[in-house]
Design an enzyme around this catalytic site. Structure first.
Site, mmCIF file in Angstrom:
data_model
loop_
_atom_site.group_PDB
_atom_site.id
_atom_site.type_symbol
_atom_site.label_atom_id
_atom_site.label_comp_id
_atom_site.label_asym_id
_atom_site.label_seq_id
_atom_site.Cartn_x
_atom_site.Cartn_y
_atom_site.Cartn_z
ATOM 1 N N GLU A 84 0.833 -1.200 0.000
ATOM 2 C CA GLU A 84 0.000 0.000 0.000
ATOM 3 C C GLU A 84 0.866 1.248 0.000
ATOM 4 O O GLU A 84 1.957 1.262 0.574
ATOM 5 C CB GLU A 84 -0.869 0.030 1.260
ATOM 6 C CG GLU A 84 -1.902 -1.063 1.291
ATOM 7 C CD GLU A 84 -2.528 -1.262 2.664
ATOM 8 O OE1 GLU A 84 -3.664 -1.721 2.706
ATOM 9 O OE2 GLU A 84 -1.875 -0.964 3.691
ATOM 10 N N LYS A 102 3.530 6.832 3.171
ATOM 11 C CA LYS A 102 4.151 5.629 3.727
ATOM 12 C C LYS A 102 3.993 4.486 2.734
ATOM 13 O O LYS A 102 2.957 4.367 2.086
ATOM 14 C CB LYS A 102 3.490 5.253 5.063
ATOM 15 C CG LYS A 102 4.089 3.995 5.686
ATOM 16 C CD LYS A 102 3.644 3.802 7.124
ATOM 17 C CE LYS A 102 2.374 3.009 7.227
ATOM 18 N NZ LYS A 102 2.064 2.616 8.623
ATOM 19 N N ARG A 147 2.564 3.884 16.402
ATOM 20 C CA ARG A 147 1.471 4.821 16.071
ATOM 21 C C ARG A 147 0.117 4.117 16.077
ATOM 22 O O ARG A 147 -0.902 4.694 16.430
ATOM 23 C CB ARG A 147 1.743 5.602 14.794
ATOM 24 C CG ARG A 147 1.691 4.853 13.445
ATOM 25 C CD ARG A 147 0.280 4.577 12.987
ATOM 26 N NE ARG A 147 0.107 4.465 11.575
ATOM 27 C CZ ARG A 147 -0.584 3.505 10.965
ATOM 28 N NH1 ARG A 147 -1.146 2.529 11.656
ATOM 29 N NH2 ARG A 147 -0.738 3.513 9.660
ATOM 30 N N ASP A 152 -3.508 -16.336 22.161
ATOM 31 C CA ASP A 152 -3.037 -16.489 20.783
ATOM 32 C C ASP A 152 -3.150 -17.968 20.456
ATOM 33 O O ASP A 152 -3.047 -18.817 21.350
ATOM 34 C CB ASP A 152 -1.569 -16.040 20.672
ATOM 35 C CG ASP A 152 -1.121 -15.841 19.229
ATOM 36 O OD1 ASP A 152 -0.842 -14.681 18.850
ATOM 37 O OD2 ASP A 152 -1.048 -16.838 18.469
ATOM 38 N N ASP A 186 -8.219 -5.323 8.409
ATOM 39 C CA ASP A 186 -7.760 -4.087 7.765
ATOM 40 C C ASP A 186 -7.513 -4.240 6.270
ATOM 41 O O ASP A 186 -6.738 -3.487 5.687
ATOM 42 C CB ASP A 186 -6.491 -3.562 8.479
ATOM 43 C CG ASP A 186 -5.341 -4.567 8.432
ATOM 44 O OD1 ASP A 186 -5.564 -5.687 7.947
ATOM 45 O OD2 ASP A 186 -4.233 -4.228 8.860
ATOM 46 N N SER A 244 -10.289 -0.199 13.533
ATOM 47 C CA SER A 244 -9.056 0.469 13.083
ATOM 48 C C SER A 244 -8.453 -0.228 11.867
ATOM 49 O O SER A 244 -8.297 -1.452 11.849
ATOM 50 C CB SER A 244 -8.041 0.457 14.230
ATOM 51 O OG SER A 244 -6.769 0.830 13.755
HETATM 52 N N1 LIG Z 1 -5.052 -1.049 12.203
HETATM 53 C C1 LIG Z 1 -3.804 -0.720 11.997
HETATM 54 O O1 LIG Z 1 -3.450 0.454 11.950
HETATM 55 C C2 LIG Z 1 -2.784 -1.805 11.859
HETATM 56 C C3 LIG Z 1 -1.410 -1.486 11.859
HETATM 57 C C4 LIG Z 1 -0.491 -2.531 11.805
HETATM 58 C C5 LIG Z 1 -0.940 -3.850 11.715
HETATM 59 N N2 LIG Z 1 -2.278 -4.098 11.663
HETATM 60 C C6 LIG Z 1 -2.792 -5.470 11.587
HETATM 61 O O2 LIG Z 1 -2.697 -6.018 12.896
HETATM 62 C C7 LIG Z 1 -2.616 -7.433 12.790
HETATM 63 C C8 LIG Z 1 -1.485 -7.955 13.663
HETATM 64 O O3 LIG Z 1 -0.270 -7.546 13.086
HETATM 65 P P1 LIG Z 1 1.096 -8.200 13.571
HETATM 66 O O4 LIG Z 1 2.181 -7.458 12.886
HETATM 67 O O5 LIG Z 1 1.090 -8.290 15.067
HETATM 68 O O6 LIG Z 1 0.933 -9.674 12.949
HETATM 69 P P2 LIG Z 1 1.699 -11.008 13.381
HETATM 70 O O7 LIG Z 1 1.616 -11.925 12.206
HETATM 71 O O8 LIG Z 1 3.041 -10.679 13.926
HETATM 72 O O9 LIG Z 1 0.825 -11.595 14.600
HETATM 73 C C9 LIG Z 1 -0.479 -12.075 14.483
HETATM 74 C C10 LIG Z 1 -0.749 -13.047 15.638
HETATM 75 O O10 LIG Z 1 -2.139 -13.399 15.619
HETATM 76 C C11 LIG Z 1 -2.239 -14.775 15.955
HETATM 77 N N3 LIG Z 1 -3.537 -15.254 15.474
HETATM 78 C C12 LIG Z 1 -3.950 -15.400 14.190
HETATM 79 N N4 LIG Z 1 -5.245 -15.794 14.171
HETATM 80 C C13 LIG Z 1 -5.658 -15.874 15.453
HETATM 81 C C14 LIG Z 1 -6.894 -16.209 16.074
HETATM 82 N N5 LIG Z 1 -7.978 -16.523 15.365
HETATM 83 N N6 LIG Z 1 -6.964 -16.174 17.431
HETATM 84 C C15 LIG Z 1 -5.864 -15.852 18.169
HETATM 85 N N7 LIG Z 1 -4.676 -15.536 17.630
HETATM 86 C C16 LIG Z 1 -4.573 -15.541 16.295
HETATM 87 C C17 LIG Z 1 -1.026 -15.412 15.303
HETATM 88 O O11 LIG Z 1 -0.712 -16.654 15.902
HETATM 89 C C18 LIG Z 1 0.045 -14.346 15.551
HETATM 90 O O12 LIG Z 1 0.734 -14.560 16.765
HETATM 91 C C19 LIG Z 1 -2.435 -7.736 11.308
HETATM 92 O O13 LIG Z 1 -3.675 -8.164 10.797
HETATM 93 C C20 LIG Z 1 -2.025 -6.422 10.705
HETATM 94 O O14 LIG Z 1 -2.397 -6.314 9.359
HETATM 95 C C21 LIG Z 1 -3.198 -3.111 11.748
#
Ligand SMILES: NC(=O)c1ccc[n+]([C@@H]2O[C@H](COP(=O)([O-])OP(=O)(O)OC[C@H]3O[C@@H](n4cnc5c(N)ncnc54)[C@H](O)[C@@H]3O)[C@@H](O)[C@H]2O)c1
Length: 337
Positions: A57, A70, A113, A162, A228, A293
């Protein structure tokens, strides 16, 4: 004119020197300030290109003085290859010349952030005396979420779940001694029972119901950050009907957020209205509130502004813009030196 460059080490040194919670609090102030002057910004939904295993993105935004963007990815299967799910970098330029003034790694800062925005939003929407939180999904974002909720709301009791037990143990280890009592839960249902705030931060590229209506209690604030992208949601659609839904930028969240599951006229409130007082925050102790979010470019603009101000001379000058004696003689770059 100098373009400064902050690499991964420079950014993490800056956060460590200030202290993570202090940095998050400073960042939250920039974000709140920028959301409150919403109309000053030229905004758009981000440009996203989707692949079978993820997405890339570009997130642009500008006010009258600066333009920022970004570059970010989202590849949930990356950790299986030893890579991060989310990496990012960003550019801040000044409008007077159009020249970039800062190029910075934003991977760590994206987590900071996102967490700062989550906690800031909860300050307006969660119950005033909220002290307990559940976190479902203990990946890269999770420690930052917990530190932000401690710094901004004083949340010190957390139940974590998790699918991967090792992920919960990592969070407990990483935050040991930081004033947050973290207990491992055996299921998402067990984690959320009786808490004030529920954060979902999972990363499956699928429509998943991490939270179902039977898990929601009166007065809960839900901070859903993992739904997201199109086809990637965390909340059962009926959960969205249980409370007021707040979003960052409606045109983008309709495509990417959990509300992609709802009809086009499903009511939502934009975050800037809550921060600026145009819309009330929490209205009663029993109201359920939901922050859907997805991450918005304004938060990265605020982050770059914050980094640029804080880093001072710590950035390295980057030779990315030609410095010419005669600005019209671009060909001089090819002449023998
Ligand atoms: N809203 C925002 O501004 C924003 C910003 C950054 C990341 N994100 C999103 O946040 C999420 C987390 O990002 P991350 O970097 O920590 O990802 P990550 O891959 O490091 O961690 C995700 C975790 O979720 C666990 N998981 C997956 N499905 C699950 C379920 N059904 N129940 C319990 N645990 C489960 C996985 O085992 C893993 O430990 C992603 O979807 C990412 O796209 C959103």
């Amino acid at each position: 004119m100098t373009t400064f460059y902050l690499d991964t080490k420079a950014v993490s040194d800056l956060v460590r020197t200030n202290g993570t919670e202090t940095f998050i609090s400073a960042l939250a102030q920039f974000i709140e300030e920028d959301y409150r002057r919403w109309d000053d910004f030229t905004k758009s939904a981000r440009l996203a290109v989707y692949y079978p295993d993820g997405l890339n993105e570009l997130m642009p935004i500008a006010d009258k003085d600066h333009f920022a963007f970004k570059f970010v990815n989202g590849h949930p299967k990356n950790p299986l290859k030893g890579l991060l799910t989310v990496i990012a970098f960003g550019v801040l330029s000044e409008n007077a010349s159009g020249y970039p003034v800062l190029i910075s790694d934003l991977t760590l800062v994206t987590a900071l952030r996102t967490a700062a925005t989550s906690a800031l939003t909860a300050k307006y929407l969660a119950r005033k005396n909220a002290k307990t939180m559940a976190i479902i999904g203990c990946g890269a974002q999770s420690e930052f979420q917990l530190l932000a909720f401690k710094a901004l709301l004083g949340v010190t009791e957390v139940r974590a779940f998790d699918l991967n037990r090792a992920a919960i143990d990592r969070v407990i280890r990483n935050l040991d001694g930081m004033g947050i009592k973290i207990t491992a839960a055996a299921s998402a249902k067990e984690a959320v029972k009786g808490v004030d705030i529920v954060t979902t931060a999972t990363a499956a590229k699928a429509k998943v119901a991490v939270l179902t209506p039977d898990m929601i209690e009166p007065g809960m604030h839900i901070n859903a950050i993992g739904g997201d992208a199109p086809g990637k949601t965390e909340l059962h659609p009926d959960v969205l009907k249980m409370g007021r839904v707040v979003v960052q930028y409606e045109p983008q969240t309709r495509i990417e957020g959990d509300i992609q599951q709802m009809p086009k006229d499903f009511p939502v409130v934009e975050l800037w209205r809550v921060f600026s007082g145009a819309e009330p925050g929490r209205r009663s102790d029993s109201e359920v509130t939901i922050f859907d979010s997805v991450g918005f470019a304004l938060e990265d603009f605020s982050s770059l502004r914050c980094l640029y101000g804080m880093a001072g001379g710590a950035g390295k000058p980057l030779d990315i813009v030609p410095q010419l004696e005669d600005p019209r003689d671009l060909f001089s770059l090819l002449r023998d030196r």
